[in-house]
Design an enzyme around this catalytic site. Sequence first.
Site, PDB file in Angstrom:
ATOM      1  N   ALA A  84       0.823  -1.206   0.000  1.00 28.81           N
ATOM      2  CA  ALA A  84       0.000   0.000   0.000  1.00 28.81           C
ATOM      3  C   ALA A  84       0.858   1.258   0.000  1.00 28.81           C
ATOM      4  CB  ALA A  84      -0.919  -0.002   1.218  1.00 28.81           C
ATOM      5  N   HIS A 258       0.615 -11.879   6.079  1.00 24.55           N
ATOM      6  CA  HIS A 258       0.556 -10.424   5.939  1.00 24.55           C
ATOM      7  C   HIS A 258       1.866  -9.769   6.384  1.00 24.55           C
ATOM      8  CE1 HIS A 258      -2.955  -7.774   4.879  1.00 24.55           C
ATOM      9  NE2 HIS A 258      -2.068  -6.836   5.176  1.00 24.55           N
ATOM     10  N   ASP A 289       4.708 -15.741   0.456  1.00 28.19           N
ATOM     11  CA  ASP A 289       5.481 -14.531   0.754  1.00 28.19           C
ATOM     12  C   ASP A 289       5.860 -14.551   2.219  1.00 28.19           C
ATOM     13  OD1 ASP A 289       3.296 -13.656   2.263  1.00 28.19           O
ATOM     14  OD2 ASP A 289       2.687 -12.111   0.853  1.00 28.19           O
ATOM     15  N   GLY A 291       9.196 -12.639   4.413  1.00 31.30           N
ATOM     16  CA  GLY A 291      10.580 -12.795   4.830  1.00 31.30           C
ATOM     17  C   GLY A 291      11.535 -13.293   3.770  1.00 31.30           C
TER      18      GLY A 291
END
Length: 372
Positions: A84, A258, A289, A291
Amino acid sequence: MASPAPAPHTLADFALAAEQALDAATWAYFNGGAGDEATLHANAAAWQALPLWPRVLQPLAGGHTRVALAGHELAHPILLAPVAHQRLAHPDGEWASALAAAAQGAGYVLGTQSNVPMEQVAEAVLADPGRGPLWFQLYWQADRGFNRALVQRAEAAGFEAIVLTVDAPVQGVRDRERRAGFALPPGVHAVHLQDAPAVPPADGTYCAGLPAHAPTWDDVAWLRAQTRLPVWLKGLLHPADARAAQALGVAGLIVSNHGGRTLDTAPATAQALPRVRAAAGDALPLVVDGGIRRGTDVLKAIALGANAVMVGRPVAHALAAGGALGVARMLRLLRDELEMAMALTGCRTLAEAGAHLLDPATAAVWEQAGPR
């Protein structure tokens, strides 16, 4: 005269450069996690803790990083996750990161909370013959009609899939961000949500009534009926949820917590991935996803059952450090590291990257069954 800063050579270098370029509050927004940030740190640590068991003297001629994902061949298995408010990192925002992704053959997922309209992003990249897939991420809104309009707008703009985020019915307890006093500056706003209807009031005080408007499995089925585009779900960790999603006929799953920004102490994605793969079977595409910072992490993700990976925070870091060129360099570094990791473990292609890379006890079983 001061000498110029050295060019970043790792994703960690981009993070250091971004921390110097951004104010403290913006850095806290991009880099912080929920609560004590246990999940945030566990994500990277879990990939690093997995050893790679190399095979030597393997034939490597003709090697490549190409993968198949949802019926399409990608030059490599790296996509950019929806992040974002990218104009906080660079004035060009999502337009720059999408352009960089296309230049490097990477998939790109534009977020609902983009600062650049989806039409401008699509126009910038759709004509590039070497680009990866272009997807639109949807944060569920309380009004179904508004959700339908957003999805139809993405279809009309040329996006090729809808990615529904399902792990954030409310925002996580992001203490680092709150301590820093982060607030969006003037001129930075989520352009796709400007006309969103107000959230209707809900009975009770449970999380201020927000969970009453969170999506459910019925909403996933409804969403699939509203669009001709494939629908992916982002934010699954539990094997039971993977089976439920598969039963609804979704196109694929993104194993994600997240980035540690919602539920602290949720498992690292490297821990969840093999469990989700076992629950979903071999047919359902999986992206992971959380790390991923090295090419070795990408290879480990493939070995654990992913078809591709996403990176999130490194997009913001690279944007802040160098705009579109920074993001392109970040992607190229990650792909180069992946190629070297493949060669050093004896993998000519990613189809040869199986569980035997992480546990030599599985080698005999793997060799009998053949590559996944």
